[in-house]
Design a protein around this motif. Structure first.
Motif, short mmCIF file in Angstrom:
data_model
loop_
_atom_site.label_atom_id
_atom_site.label_comp_id
_atom_site.label_asym_id
_atom_site.label_seq_id
_atom_site.Cartn_x
_atom_site.Cartn_y
_atom_site.Cartn_z
N VAL A 83 1.11 -1.06 0.15
CA VAL A 83 0.04 0.08 0.22
C VAL A 83 0.22 1.41 0.46
O VAL A 83 2.02 1.40 1.12
CB VAL A 83 -1.14 0.02 1.10
CG1 VAL A 83 -1.86 1.24 0.99
CG2 VAL A 83 -2.14 -1.11 1.17
N ASP A 111 -3.34 5.59 1.73
CA ASP A 111 -4.11 4.73 2.93
C ASP A 111 -4.74 5.70 3.54
O ASP A 111 -4.39 6.74 4.49
CB ASP A 111 -3.90 4.24 3.94
CG ASP A 111 -4.87 3.03 3.78
OD1 ASP A 111 -6.42 2.91 3.91
OD2 ASP A 111 -4.72 2.67 4.94
N ARG A 135 -4.91 10.26 6.79
CA ARG A 135 -4.21 9.27 7.02
C ARG A 135 -5.27 7.93 7.40
O ARG A 135 -6.57 9.25 8.62
CB ARG A 135 -3.11 9.07 8.09
CG ARG A 135 -2.09 10.05 7.31
CD ARG A 135 -0.57 9.64 8.56
NE ARG A 135 0.05 10.61 8.85
CZ ARG A 135 1.60 11.14 9.13
NH1 ARG A 135 1.69 10.34 10.34
NH2 ARG A 135 2.08 12.02 8.27
N SER A 139 0.15 5.06 8.23
CA SER A 139 -0.59 4.86 6.83
C SER A 139 0.12 6.61 6.47
O SER A 139 0.38 7.45 6.82
CB SER A 139 -1.86 4.57 6.34
OG SER A 139 -2.68 5.34 7.42
N CYS A 162 -0.70 9.16 3.68
CA CYS A 162 -1.62 9.76 2.79
C CYS A 162 -0.99 10.99 2.43
O CYS A 162 -0.84 11.90 2.61
CB CYS A 162 -2.27 10.13 3.66
SG CYS A 162 -3.95 10.97 2.80
N ARG A 208 -12.24 6.13 2.36
CA ARG A 208 -11.23 5.00 2.55
C ARG A 208 -11.05 5.08 0.87
O ARG A 208 -11.06 4.35 0.64
CB ARG A 208 -11.49 4.31 3.22
CG ARG A 208 -9.85 3.42 3.37
CD ARG A 208 -9.60 2.81 4.72
NE ARG A 208 -8.66 2.45 4.73
CZ ARG A 208 -8.04 1.80 6.37
NH1 ARG A 208 -9.02 1.74 7.09
NH2 ARG A 208 -6.87 1.67 6.65
N THR A 256 -8.05 3.76 -0.61
CA THR A 256 -5.94 2.55 -0.90
C THR A 256 -5.65 2.71 -1.69
O THR A 256 -6.63 2.42 -2.65
CB THR A 256 -6.50 1.91 -0.34
OG1 THR A 256 -7.22 1.79 1.66
CG2 THR A 256 -5.13 0.64 -0.13
N HIS A 292 -2.41 0.92 -4.20
CA HIS A 292 -0.91 0.10 -3.96
C HIS A 292 -0.29 0.29 -5.08
O HIS A 292 -0.21 1.23 -5.93
CB HIS A 292 -1.26 -1.43 -4.62
CG HIS A 292 -2.74 -1.86 -3.84
ND1 HIS A 292 -2.76 -2.84 -2.54
CD2 HIS A 292 -4.23 -1.89 -4.13
CE1 HIS A 292 -3.38 -2.70 -1.99
NE2 HIS A 292 -4.61 -2.23 -3.00
#
Length: 111
Positions: free
Chosen positions: A24, A27, A55, A60, A62, A92, A94, A96
């Motif tokens: 990730v 996020d 975040r 995470s 962001c 949310r 996310t 990759h």
């Protein structure tokens, strides 16, 4: 027999490392407002003007910036499509490392 077992385990190790490589890179929790007029102008079912991001979790990443636009790709969802103009939404997002992004609707508050 032990040699064959060891050979199979060693041969399968690269498969496990490939799976763990996809990590990730973003996020985030994004908040926005449904804009029906803009959606109509653009010929879309839904348009959300996002105005804040943070975040999703304390560790995470962001790092969304205006110049690095992300494409809002909401799967067909009657809740968001039927949301009235001005409704507040929370998603949310996310992403990759292979640049694929996932959107998850967390909530809608009516105006």
């Amino acid at each position: 027999m032990k040699f064959i077992s060891k050979a199979l385990i060693i041969a399968s190790l690269p498969l496990f490392s490939v799976v763990s490589v996809a990590e990730v890179t973003q996020d985030c929790i994004l908040e926005g407002t449904v804009d029906k007029k803009k959606a109509e102008q653009m010929g879309r079912d839904v348009y959300v003007a996002f105005h804040s991001s943070q975040r999703a979790e304390s560790g995470s990443k962001c790092q969304l910036e205006r110049r690095n636009r992300i494409q809002f790709k909401e799967p067909k969802n009657a809740m968001i499509e039927n949301a009235p103009d001005g409704a507040k939404v929370k998603y949310r997002y996310t992403e990759h490392d292979d640049q694929t992004g996932e959107w998850q609707l967390m909530g809608i508050s009516m105006p």
